[in-house]
Design a protein around this motif. Sequence first.
Motif, short mmCIF file in Angstrom:
data_model
loop_
_atom_site.label_atom_id
_atom_site.label_comp_id
_atom_site.label_asym_id
_atom_site.label_seq_id
_atom_site.Cartn_x
_atom_site.Cartn_y
_atom_site.Cartn_z
N PHE A 131 0.97 -1.39 0.12
CA PHE A 131 -0.03 -0.03 -0.21
C PHE A 131 0.75 1.25 0.09
N GLY A 132 2.07 1.16 -0.37
CA GLY A 132 3.08 2.25 -0.61
C GLY A 132 2.73 3.18 -1.47
N ARG A 133 1.81 2.72 -2.52
CA ARG A 133 1.41 3.55 -3.75
C ARG A 133 0.01 4.35 -3.43
N SER A 134 -0.95 3.54 -3.34
CA SER A 134 -2.07 3.99 -3.04
C SER A 134 -2.63 5.07 -3.96
N ASP A 135 -2.65 4.56 -5.24
CA ASP A 135 -3.18 5.31 -6.11
C ASP A 135 -4.42 5.84 -6.10
N ASP A 136 -4.93 7.16 -6.42
CA ASP A 136 -6.18 7.39 -6.22
C ASP A 136 -7.22 6.93 -7.15
N LEU A 137 -6.68 6.37 -8.16
CA LEU A 137 -7.54 5.65 -9.15
C LEU A 137 -7.66 4.17 -8.77
N ALA A 138 -7.12 3.64 -7.70
CA ALA A 138 -7.18 2.39 -7.43
C ALA A 138 -8.77 1.96 -7.35
N SER A 139 -8.81 0.69 -7.79
CA SER A 139 -10.09 0.11 -7.63
C SER A 139 -10.54 -0.78 -6.41
N LYS A 140 -11.86 -1.02 -6.32
CA LYS A 140 -12.09 -2.12 -5.16
C LYS A 140 -11.34 -3.16 -5.31
N SER A 141 -11.02 -3.81 -6.51
CA SER A 141 -10.53 -4.76 -6.79
C SER A 141 -9.03 -4.76 -6.64
N ASP A 142 -8.35 -3.51 -6.92
CA ASP A 142 -7.15 -3.44 -6.55
C ASP A 142 -6.75 -3.28 -5.01
N ILE A 143 -7.73 -2.70 -4.47
CA ILE A 143 -7.38 -2.68 -3.16
C ILE A 143 -7.63 -3.94 -2.24
N ALA A 144 -8.51 -4.68 -2.80
CA ALA A 144 -8.70 -6.01 -2.07
C ALA A 144 -7.76 -7.05 -2.28
N MET A 145 -7.18 -6.85 -3.56
CA MET A 145 -6.09 -7.85 -3.95
C MET A 145 -4.87 -7.23 -2.97
N GLY A 146 -4.81 -6.05 -2.82
CA GLY A 146 -3.45 -5.41 -2.09
C GLY A 146 -3.71 -6.04 -0.60
N VAL A 147 -4.97 -6.02 -0.15
CA VAL A 147 -5.12 -6.58 1.38
C VAL A 147 -4.69 -8.21 1.35
N VAL A 148 -4.98 -8.88 0.23
CA VAL A 148 -4.54 -10.29 0.38
C VAL A 148 -3.39 -10.52 0.19
N ASN A 149 -2.58 -9.69 -0.63
CA ASN A 149 -1.14 -9.82 -0.75
C ASN A 149 -0.55 -9.40 0.43
N MET A 150 -0.80 -8.50 1.09
CA MET A 150 -0.19 -8.07 2.16
C MET A 150 -0.24 -9.02 3.21
N VAL A 151 -1.42 -9.68 3.60
CA VAL A 151 -1.72 -10.71 4.57
C VAL A 151 -0.89 -11.95 4.25
N PHE A 152 -1.15 -12.28 3.03
CA PHE A 152 -0.07 -13.68 2.72
C PHE A 152 1.14 -13.33 2.81
N GLN A 153 1.84 -12.33 2.22
CA GLN A 153 3.16 -12.12 2.51
C GLN A 153 3.58 -11.92 3.80
N THR A 154 2.78 -11.24 4.66
CA THR A 154 3.44 -11.19 6.26
C THR A 154 3.37 -12.42 6.85
N ILE A 155 2.22 -13.40 6.59
CA ILE A 155 2.57 -14.51 6.94
C ILE A 155 3.42 -15.33 6.40
N GLY A 156 3.86 -15.42 5.07
CA GLY A 156 4.93 -15.96 4.28
C GLY A 156 6.21 -15.59 5.05
N VAL A 157 6.52 -14.49 5.43
CA VAL A 157 7.79 -14.08 6.04
C VAL A 157 7.91 -14.51 7.20
N ILE A 158 7.10 -14.51 8.03
CA ILE A 158 7.22 -15.28 9.54
C ILE A 158 7.57 -16.63 9.36
#
Length: 271
Positions: free
Chosen positions: A185-212
Motif C-alpha cells: 500500500f505504498g503507492r495508494s493510487d487515487d485511481l485504485a479500484s475496489k478490486s485493486d485494494i482487495a487484492m492488495g489486502v490479500v497480498n499483504m496478509v499472505f506476504q506477512t504470514i509467508g515471511v514469518i
Amino acid sequence: MGIIIGIDVGGSTTKIVGLRDEKMISPLMVKANDPKASIYGAFGKFLDDNRLRLGDIDRIMVTGVGSSALEDDIYGIRADKVDEFRAIGRGGLYLSGLDKAIIVSMGTGTAIISARGREARHVIGTGVGGGTLLGLSKKMLNIRDFDSFVQTAMGGDLSNVDLFVNDLTREEIPTLPAGTTASNFGRSDDLASKSDIAMGVVNMVFQTIGVIAVLAARLEDTKNIVLAGTLTDMPYTTEVFGKMEPLYGMNFILPGQAEFTTSVGAALCAL
C-alpha cells in the motif's frame, strides 16, 4: 478396526473427517455459532452422509478453540480432547507426506508449528489471518461477506496499490528481483479500484504470514513449509506464496484437503 473421527471446532466453522486404516474419508465442514451445536451437527451429518451407525465409530477426537464445550462422550462414544498445535503438526505432515516441516495454520489468525514425526511444537504465531482480511474489507471497502471480498479481489492490479523494488531504483539488486514488493500500500493510487485494494489486502496478509513462516523454517533448519487452514481455499494462495519460493529459497506446499489439516491431525492422535 472401526472409524476414528477427528473434529476441529473453530470460531465459526467446524471441520470433521473420518479415519479408517489411516486413510481419510469424507471430510466436511459445517457452520454454527454455538460450538456444542456444531460438534453434534457435524457428527450427525457425517454419519448420515456416509450411512454409518454409532457402532461403526470407535473413537472421537476433538480439538480447536470450541473443544471446551465437549463433554466426556458423544452419544456414548468415547471422546477425547487433543492439543490443537499437536493436531496441526500431525495433520500437516500426513497430508504433505513429509517427515519434517513447518506447518502454517491460517485461520482467523495464524499459528506456526514445527513438526517432526509424531512431535509438534508451537514456534510462533501472528494475529494476521482471515480475521484481518475481513476486518480490513469492512473498513476499507464496506464489504462484510468473505465470499464477496474474494470475488472483489479477482482481477485486482497490485501496481495500483503497492510499490515494487523497480519503482524505487533502476539498479539491479541480486537478492531482490525488480518485481519484489517494497511497500504494501505504498503507492495508494487515487485511481485504485475496489478490486485493486482487495487484492492488495490479500497480498499483504499472505506476504506477512509467508515471511514469518520463512523465518521459522530457517530457525528449524528446514526448507519445507506446509500451508494449512481455512485460508488455503482462497484462489490466490498458490499465486502469492509461489512468488515467495525463489525469493527465499523455500518450498511452500499446499496439499489437498489442506483446510482439514487440524481435524485429520486430531484423528491421527488416537493412533
